[in-house]
Design a protein around this motif. Sequence first.
Motif, PDB file in Angstrom:
ATOM      1  N   VAL A  74      42.485  -3.529   5.284  1.00 34.04           N
ATOM      2  CA  VAL A  74      41.191  -2.915   5.585  1.00 34.04           C
ATOM      3  C   VAL A  74      40.877  -1.797   4.575  1.00 34.04           C
ATOM      4  CG1 VAL A  74      39.986  -1.421   7.241  1.00 34.04           C
ATOM      5  CG2 VAL A  74      41.159  -3.486   8.049  1.00 34.04           C
ATOM      6  N   ALA A  75      41.892  -1.003   4.263  1.00 29.54           N
ATOM      7  CA  ALA A  75      41.713   0.142   3.365  1.00 29.54           C
ATOM      8  C   ALA A  75      41.674  -0.258   1.895  1.00 29.54           C
ATOM      9  CB  ALA A  75      42.833   1.153   3.593  1.00 29.54           C
ATOM     10  N   GLY A  76      41.937  -1.518   1.582  1.00 27.35           N
ATOM     11  CA  GLY A  76      41.917  -1.975   0.200  1.00 27.35           C
ATOM     12  C   GLY A  76      43.193  -1.689  -0.563  1.00 27.35           C
ATOM     13  N   GLU A  77      44.258  -1.311   0.137  1.00 24.57           N
ATOM     14  CA  GLU A  77      45.537  -1.009  -0.517  1.00 24.57           C
ATOM     15  C   GLU A  77      46.392  -2.264  -0.690  1.00 24.57           C
ATOM     16  OE1 GLU A  77      46.004   3.490   1.382  1.00 24.57           O
ATOM     17  OE2 GLU A  77      47.093   1.801   2.250  1.00 24.57           O
ATOM     18  N   GLN A  78      46.256  -3.206   0.210  1.00 25.49           N
ATOM     19  CA  GLN A  78      47.000  -4.470   0.169  1.00 25.49           C
ATOM     20  C   GLN A  78      45.974  -5.585   0.176  1.00 25.49           C
ATOM     21  OE1 GLN A  78      50.323  -4.742   2.903  1.00 25.49           O
ATOM     22  NE2 GLN A  78      50.090  -6.947   3.169  1.00 25.49           N
ATOM     23  N   TYR A  79      46.170  -6.595  -0.670  1.00 23.89           N
ATOM     24  CA  TYR A  79      45.144  -7.633  -0.793  1.00 23.89           C
ATOM     25  C   TYR A  79      45.146  -8.600   0.385  1.00 23.89           C
ATOM     26  CZ  TYR A  79      42.407 -11.549  -2.459  1.00 23.89           C
ATOM     27  OH  TYR A  79      41.471 -12.553  -2.557  1.00 23.89           O
ATOM     28  N   MET A  80      46.329  -9.065   0.796  1.00 21.43           N
ATOM     29  CA  MET A  80      46.393 -10.077   1.844  1.00 21.43           C
ATOM     30  C   MET A  80      47.724 -10.037   2.570  1.00 21.43           C
ATOM     31  SD  MET A  80      48.823 -12.629   0.984  1.00 21.43           S
ATOM     32  CE  MET A  80      48.219 -14.179   1.668  1.00 21.43           C
ATOM     33  N   SER A  81      47.762 -10.741   3.694  1.00 17.45           N
ATOM     34  CA  SER A  81      49.006 -11.009   4.397  1.00 17.45           C
ATOM     35  C   SER A  81      48.957 -12.465   4.834  1.00 17.45           C
ATOM     36  CB  SER A  81      49.153 -10.095   5.619  1.00 17.45           C
ATOM     37  OG  SER A  81      50.405 -10.310   6.266  1.00 17.45           O
ATOM     38  N   VAL A  82      50.065 -12.985   5.256  1.00 13.80           N
ATOM     39  CA  VAL A  82      50.086 -14.325   5.844  1.00 13.80           C
ATOM     40  C   VAL A  82      50.138 -14.161   7.353  1.00 13.80           C
ATOM     41  CG1 VAL A  82      51.330 -16.503   6.068  1.00 13.80           C
ATOM     42  CG2 VAL A  82      51.191 -15.377   3.842  1.00 13.80           C
ATOM     43  N   TYR A  83      49.124 -14.674   8.010  1.00  9.83           N
ATOM     44  CA  TYR A  83      49.084 -14.625   9.471  1.00  9.83           C
ATOM     45  C   TYR A  83      49.822 -15.829  10.030  1.00  9.83           C
ATOM     46  CZ  TYR A  83      47.313 -15.022  14.225  1.00  9.83           C
ATOM     47  OH  TYR A  83      47.218 -15.158  15.585  1.00  9.83           O
ATOM     48  N   LYS A  84      50.856 -15.557  10.773  1.00  4.91           N
ATOM     49  CA  LYS A  84      51.650 -16.603  11.408  1.00  4.91           C
ATOM     50  C   LYS A  84      51.465 -16.464  12.924  1.00  4.91           C
ATOM     51  CE  LYS A  84      55.658 -15.486   9.595  1.00  4.91           C
ATOM     52  NZ  LYS A  84      57.014 -15.536   9.044  1.00  4.91           N
ATOM     53  N   PRO A  85      50.777 -17.392  13.551  1.00  2.00           N
ATOM     54  CA  PRO A  85      50.547 -17.284  14.993  1.00  2.00           C
ATOM     55  C   PRO A  85      51.858 -17.451  15.761  1.00  2.00           C
ATOM     56  CG  PRO A  85      49.778 -19.414  14.187  1.00  2.00           C
ATOM     57  CD  PRO A  85      50.182 -18.619  12.980  1.00  2.00           C
ATOM     58  N   TYR A  86      52.350 -16.360  16.323  1.00  3.08           N
ATOM     59  CA  TYR A  86      53.671 -16.368  16.932  1.00  3.08           C
ATOM     60  C   TYR A  86      53.742 -17.182  18.217  1.00  3.08           C
ATOM     61  CZ  TYR A  86      54.272 -12.561  13.636  1.00  3.08           C
ATOM     62  OH  TYR A  86      54.314 -11.821  12.486  1.00  3.08           O
ATOM     63  N   ALA A  87      52.643 -17.269  18.950  1.00  2.31           N
ATOM     64  CA  ALA A  87      52.675 -17.980  20.232  1.00  2.31           C
ATOM     65  C   ALA A  87      53.105 -19.441  20.091  1.00  2.31           C
ATOM     66  CB  ALA A  87      51.328 -17.872  20.934  1.00  2.31           C
ATOM     67  N   PRO A  88      52.569 -20.225  19.150  1.00  3.75           N
ATOM     68  CA  PRO A  88      53.018 -21.616  19.030  1.00  3.75           C
ATOM     69  C   PRO A  88      54.502 -21.740  18.688  1.00  3.75           C
ATOM     70  CG  PRO A  88      50.940 -21.308  17.892  1.00  3.75           C
ATOM     71  CD  PRO A  88      51.424 -19.938  18.264  1.00  3.75           C
ATOM     72  N   GLU A  89      54.989 -20.853  17.834  1.00  3.61           N
ATOM     73  CA  GLU A  89      56.411 -20.886  17.472  1.00  3.61           C
ATOM     74  C   GLU A  89      57.274 -20.522  18.672  1.00  3.61           C
ATOM     75  OE1 GLU A  89      59.385 -19.061  14.030  1.00  3.61           O
ATOM     76  OE2 GLU A  89      57.839 -17.787  14.918  1.00  3.61           O
ATOM     77  N   ALA A  90      56.901 -19.454  19.357  1.00  7.23           N
ATOM     78  CA  ALA A  90      57.661 -19.014  20.532  1.00  7.23           C
ATOM     79  C   ALA A  90      57.623 -20.062  21.638  1.00  7.23           C
ATOM     80  CB  ALA A  90      57.103 -17.690  21.037  1.00  7.23           C
ATOM     81  N   ASN A  91      56.458 -20.642  21.864  1.00 11.35           N
ATOM     82  CA  ASN A  91      56.326 -21.665  22.901  1.00 11.35           C
ATOM     83  C   ASN A  91      57.184 -22.879  22.596  1.00 11.35           C
ATOM     84  OD1 ASN A  91      54.508 -20.051  24.246  1.00 11.35           O
ATOM     85  ND2 ASN A  91      52.692 -21.172  23.590  1.00 11.35           N
ATOM     86  N   ALA A  92      57.209 -23.284  21.314  1.00  6.14           N
ATOM     87  CA  ALA A  92      58.014 -24.442  20.924  1.00  6.14           C
ATOM     88  C   ALA A  92      59.497 -24.171  21.160  1.00  6.14           C
ATOM     89  CB  ALA A  92      57.763 -24.785  19.455  1.00  6.14           C
ATOM     90  N   ALA A  93      59.947 -22.963  20.819  1.00 10.23           N
ATOM     91  CA  ALA A  93      61.354 -22.612  21.043  1.00 10.23           C
ATOM     92  C   ALA A  93      61.692 -22.658  22.524  1.00 10.23           C
ATOM     93  CB  ALA A  93      61.644 -21.223  20.480  1.00 10.23           C
ATOM     94  N   ALA A  94      60.818 -22.103  23.347  1.00  8.62           N
ATOM     95  CA  ALA A  94      61.055 -22.093  24.786  1.00  8.62           C
ATOM     96  C   ALA A  94      61.067 -23.513  25.352  1.00  8.62           C
ATOM     97  CB  ALA A  94      59.979 -21.267  25.483  1.00  8.62           C
ATOM     98  N   GLU A  95      60.112 -24.335  24.916  1.00  7.08           N
ATOM     99  CA  GLU A  95      60.033 -25.703  25.412  1.00  7.08           C
ATOM    100  C   GLU A  95      61.278 -26.511  25.035  1.00  7.08           C
ATOM    101  OE1 GLU A  95      56.400 -27.077  23.752  1.00  7.08           O
ATOM    102  OE2 GLU A  95      55.148 -25.850  25.074  1.00  7.08           O
ATOM    103  N   MET A  96      61.728 -26.369  23.798  1.00  2.00           N
ATOM    104  CA  MET A  96      62.915 -27.111  23.361  1.00  2.00           C
ATOM    105  C   MET A  96      64.167 -26.603  24.070  1.00  2.00           C
ATOM    106  SD  MET A  96      62.277 -28.050  19.323  1.00  2.00           S
ATOM    107  CE  MET A  96      62.048 -26.393  18.726  1.00  2.00           C
TER     108      MET A  96
END
Length: 365
Positions: free
Chosen positions: A271-293
């Motif tokens: 937001v402040a223009g100090e960092q250009y980007m990040s990678v957004y990793k939606p944690y819910a699908p990963e966490a749900n998959a771990a729990a389901e397995m």
Amino acid sequence: MRRVSVAIAAGAMAISLAACGSAEEAGGGDETATAAKGDDIKVGLLLPENQTARYEKFDRPLIEEKIKELTNGKATVDYNNAKQDANLQAQQVDTMITNKVDVLILDAVDAKAIKNSVQRAVDAGIKVVAYDRLAEGPISAYTSFDNVQVGKTQGEALLTALGDKAKDGQVVMMNGSVTDPNAAQFKEGAHSVLDGKVKIGKEYDTKEWKPENANSNMEAAISALGKDKIIGVYSANDGMAGGIITALKGAGIDVPVTGQDAELAGVQRIVAGEQYMSVYKPYAPEANAAAEMAVALAQGKSLDSIAKDKVDSGSAKAIPSVLVDVTSLTKDNIKDTVIKDGVYTIDEICAGKYKAACDKIGLKK
């Protein structure tokens, strides 16, 4: 940018593998006896560290909540955090064995060093789900993000930020820890995009992913290359990006820096223009998959309806897996990603000194 859809589809084929380190061997045991447990199961959860905000804020509560949901509130979860200590995590696995958990969800501090611990758990009849990092040993299942794609996404974003200036100087690469197999995949993906398009002046594998180590590495790179020669920095995650940006500011350098994990501090730097980007990793699908397995394995059920992918580790082949897609997060899509998904509120991101920057980019309620 549009968020990539998450694929956790049904229909993975069942596998039959040779005994040497196979996923079938890892998941062995008496399925009838295990299934008799029903919802009354005990799940072990071991996470690697607490310096990165995601594990305690997102992964743990999401996994615990999904396990409770899948078992009608009857399952118990034994939890420990290794605080970036591989020896401590090995002890924690032994404790899980002593406590007779039915299944173990494991995010390894050191994917190779944990191999013997995984074997001990399996020998004790405990199936192991590797979470976020592909642990060595006879694991039964794995879930993470498409880590090579993460690196490609970072590399592509850096090239976009550099534009016509890509050949005008040198890029510094700040990779993650060599003990984390994900770091090697991030690096692979980034190099596949950056090689031949930019000159990489300095490259580091950052011990334990620590921001202070990234800061020291960046200061060394500035000293070696000269501040006028650096045009951008590939940072494998947001924590290290913070240390890198501190070093850049200290030298009076303003260049695009990548990141990963969409940590609140990282989003605020974007937001402040100090960092250009990040990678957004939606944690819910990963966490749900771990729990389901994990629940399925504890109950003696097949993973065919959960895991559509197969991956190989250094010691197991065709491991049933769920790989989750990622999104490049910039100031242009904050509303459509972390805010839309409820990860953060506008008030959280735009607090204090960031309000004016939020107003400038139109990030308002």
